[in-house]
Enzyme design. Structure first.
Site, PDB file in Angstrom:
ATOM      1  N   GLU A  67       0.818  -1.205   0.000  1.00 39.44           N
ATOM      2  CA  GLU A  67       0.000   0.000   0.000  1.00 39.44           C
ATOM      3  C   GLU A  67       0.860   1.265   0.000  1.00 39.44           C
ATOM      4  O   GLU A  67       0.505   2.259  -0.650  1.00 39.44           O
ATOM      5  CB  GLU A  67      -0.929  -0.001   1.215  1.00 39.44           C
ATOM      6  CG  GLU A  67      -2.027  -1.043   1.170  1.00 39.44           C
ATOM      7  CD  GLU A  67      -1.567  -2.422   1.627  1.00 39.44           C
ATOM      8  OE1 GLU A  67      -2.393  -3.343   1.639  1.00 39.44           O
ATOM      9  OE2 GLU A  67      -0.375  -2.583   1.962  1.00 39.44           O
ATOM     10  N   PRO A 265      12.782 -11.369  -1.294  1.00 40.37           N
ATOM     11  CA  PRO A 265      11.522 -11.751  -0.632  1.00 40.37           C
ATOM     12  C   PRO A 265      10.632 -10.543  -0.390  1.00 40.37           C
ATOM     13  O   PRO A 265      11.124  -9.437  -0.115  1.00 40.37           O
ATOM     14  CB  PRO A 265      11.987 -12.383   0.678  1.00 40.37           C
ATOM     15  CG  PRO A 265      13.337 -11.797   0.935  1.00 40.37           C
ATOM     16  CD  PRO A 265      13.946 -11.552  -0.415  1.00 40.37           C
ATOM     17  N   ARG A 266       9.333 -10.746  -0.491  1.00 38.26           N
ATOM     18  CA  ARG A 266       8.387  -9.660  -0.256  1.00 38.26           C
ATOM     19  C   ARG A 266       8.522  -9.101   1.156  1.00 38.26           C
ATOM     20  O   ARG A 266       8.362  -7.896   1.379  1.00 38.26           O
ATOM     21  CB  ARG A 266       6.957 -10.174  -0.489  1.00 38.26           C
ATOM     22  CG  ARG A 266       5.876  -9.124  -0.314  1.00 38.26           C
ATOM     23  CD  ARG A 266       5.957  -8.087  -1.419  1.00 38.26           C
ATOM     24  NE  ARG A 266       4.858  -7.142  -1.369  1.00 38.26           N
ATOM     25  CZ  ARG A 266       4.692  -6.153  -2.241  1.00 38.26           C
ATOM     26  NH1 ARG A 266       5.559  -6.000  -3.229  1.00 38.26           N
ATOM     27  NH2 ARG A 266       3.675  -5.326  -2.151  1.00 38.26           N
ATOM     28  N   GLU A 308      15.439  -1.138  -2.897  1.00 35.93           N
ATOM     29  CA  GLU A 308      16.328  -1.383  -4.028  1.00 35.93           C
ATOM     30  C   GLU A 308      15.640  -2.060  -5.212  1.00 35.93           C
ATOM     31  O   GLU A 308      16.300  -2.402  -6.194  1.00 35.93           O
ATOM     32  CB  GLU A 308      17.510  -2.251  -3.594  1.00 35.93           C
ATOM     33  CG  GLU A 308      18.428  -1.609  -2.577  1.00 35.93           C
ATOM     34  CD  GLU A 308      19.646  -2.468  -2.284  1.00 35.93           C
ATOM     35  OE1 GLU A 308      20.763  -2.031  -2.621  1.00 35.93           O
ATOM     36  OE2 GLU A 308      19.478  -3.586  -1.755  1.00 35.93           O
ATOM     37  N   ASN A 332       2.818  -6.430  -8.662  1.00 34.53           N
ATOM     38  CA  ASN A 332       2.717  -5.526  -9.804  1.00 34.53           C
ATOM     39  C   ASN A 332       3.722  -5.868 -10.905  1.00 34.53           C
ATOM     40  O   ASN A 332       4.910  -5.580 -10.797  1.00 34.53           O
ATOM     41  CB  ASN A 332       2.928  -4.087  -9.329  1.00 34.53           C
ATOM     42  CG  ASN A 332       2.598  -3.073 -10.398  1.00 34.53           C
ATOM     43  OD1 ASN A 332       2.303  -3.425 -11.534  1.00 34.53           O
ATOM     44  ND2 ASN A 332       2.656  -1.808 -10.048  1.00 34.53           N
TER      45      ASN A 332
END
Length: 414
Positions: A67, A265-266, A308, A332
């Site tokens: 978000e 990783p997210r 990054e 995305n």
């Protein structure tokens, strides 16, 4: 108007669990500031700087990393049009806060949004100088919304999205709570499907507009960023639990493949534990947050750092966008498209149905069903003569066309 009694009873019943989770997260990575602010208790110096009667304070709530990334272009563009605006941005997670504070946006302060307890919301709003706020995507908190309505704080949900499961809870415990909360809220929906779901959940048609997906807005793209590594690599970006292991197994199983796979990783706080998991597969894994660089012969590098991602995409030979091999709905895919990076996704991209439809119609993205097929794509697309270079150029054209959505939001919010 207070939330329905069912919601009030539910929050009371869940309060031990909510407090326990808040305490655990404070100890883990949030610290004392996280603990107190999640209870609605704020120090005076947490208020936005330079607030004066002739400078509007705009409150923006962005729950976590996704978000925050979504709303940053809108904040930046709004600040350019309204330079006197002061921003108070709230998040629910420390990782979201970390991304936010890396931005060089003047007159911006951060707080954590309180848990949706009656008292916590009252304390939060008592120190909030803003008279209007933007809530990003899906956050519907009945107590908080009720307090805002009572105090005349105008709320707009931007990039509004709802899952089909949420919108069909017509007979569920939370349906009446959501319906009442949305009565006095304006919604700028990301798609027609989301607009229909908000209306089904109780948003008045007069307060509902289709604005487009803010995730596709023109985020500032810097094309001269230095390469994060001095070696060629392919990228697995925004990955989730289990995706990394699937990809690493497939990557290491390829004979004769001495290329480097970078995994981002997210949730970077998983970095150290993920490194231990991946090394059980028999290959050394370097960890960027520990200052480790890939050595000769290394096959996997774990980039568990924040801020990054654009540089990783710009210099990657090819990329996989995570959250799509498992049922998370994807992330995305326009982010790598902005750098003409050949991109592959798994079958689960429901969060981005609209842009996926456009990209597939234009043959601008590759979709596969398994980790083995992801690795096949990454190895083939990394070749300088690969046909996937033309596919990446088509994706870049779509990404450039998406820029108009930001101007639409600015017009609607103004």
């Amino acid at each position: 108007m207070n939330p329905p009694w069912r919601y009030r009873l539910l929050i009371v019943a869940l309060s031990p669990l909510l407090l326990g989770y808040t305490a655990w997260r404070a100890v883990k990575d949030g610290g004392w500031r996280y603990w107190w602010q999640r209870l609605g208790i704020h120090r005076q110096d947490a208020l936005p700087a330079h607030t004066t009667p002739d400078r509007e304070t705009l409150w923006v709530h962005a729950a976590s990393v996704g978000e925050v990334i979504t709303v940053l272009p809108l904040i930046t563009a709004w600040k350019a049009q309204h330079p006197d605006t002061v921003f108070l941005v709230t998040t629910a997670t420390p990782t979201g806060a970390a991304i936010l504070m890396k931005q060089a946006i003047p007159d911006l302060r951060h707080q954590y949004l309180p848990v949706d307890f009656r008292g916590a919301g009252t304390r939060f709003l008592a120190q909030l100088p803003a008279r209007r706020g933007w809530v990003v995507e899906t956050e519907i908190w009945p107590w908080l919304y009720a307090h805002c309505a009572q105090q005349g704080i105008s709320l707009t949900i931007v990039n509004g999205r709802l899952s089909d499961r949420t919108s069909t809870q017509s007979g569920g415990l939370l349906a009446s709570s959501y319906r009442r909360a949305l009565t006095h809220v304006r919604v700028l929906a990301r798609s027609q499907e989301d607009a229909d779901r908000f209306q089904a959940l109780g948003t008045p048609a007069s307060q509902l507009q289709l604005a487009g997906n803010l995730k596709y807005a023109d985020y500032p793209v810097t094309t001269d960023q230095p390469a994060p590594l001095q070696v060629a690599y392919v990228l697995a970006a925004s990955t989730h639990d289990d995706e990394e292991l699937q990809l690493a197994r497939a990557w290491l199983a390829r004979p004769g493949n001495d290329s480097l796979l970078v995994i981002v990783p997210r949730h970077p706080e998983r970095g150290r534990a993920l490194q231990r998991e991946l090394e059980k597969l028999g290959s050394r894994v370097s960890l960027r947050s520990a200052g480790e660089s890939p050595q000769a012969g290394d096959r996997i590098h774990l980039a568990d750092t924040l801020g990054e991602m654009q540089a990783w995409y710009q210099h990657a030979a090819a990329a996989f966008v995570g959250g799509s091999l498992i049922e998370r709905g994807g992330h995305n895919m326009l982010e790598p498209a902005r750098y003409a990076c050949p991109t592959v996704v798994g079958p689960h991209t429901g969060n981005f149905d609209d842009i996926m439809q456009l990209m597939q119609q234009s043959a601008a993205i590759h979709v596969v069903d398994s980790a083995d097929q992801v690795i096949d794509f990454l190895m083939e697309a990394a070749s300088p003569t690969s046909d996937y270079r033309a596919m990446a150029q088509r994706a870049l054209t779509l990404a450039e066309d998406s820029r108009r959505v930001l101007q639409r939001y600015l017009q609607l919010l103004n």
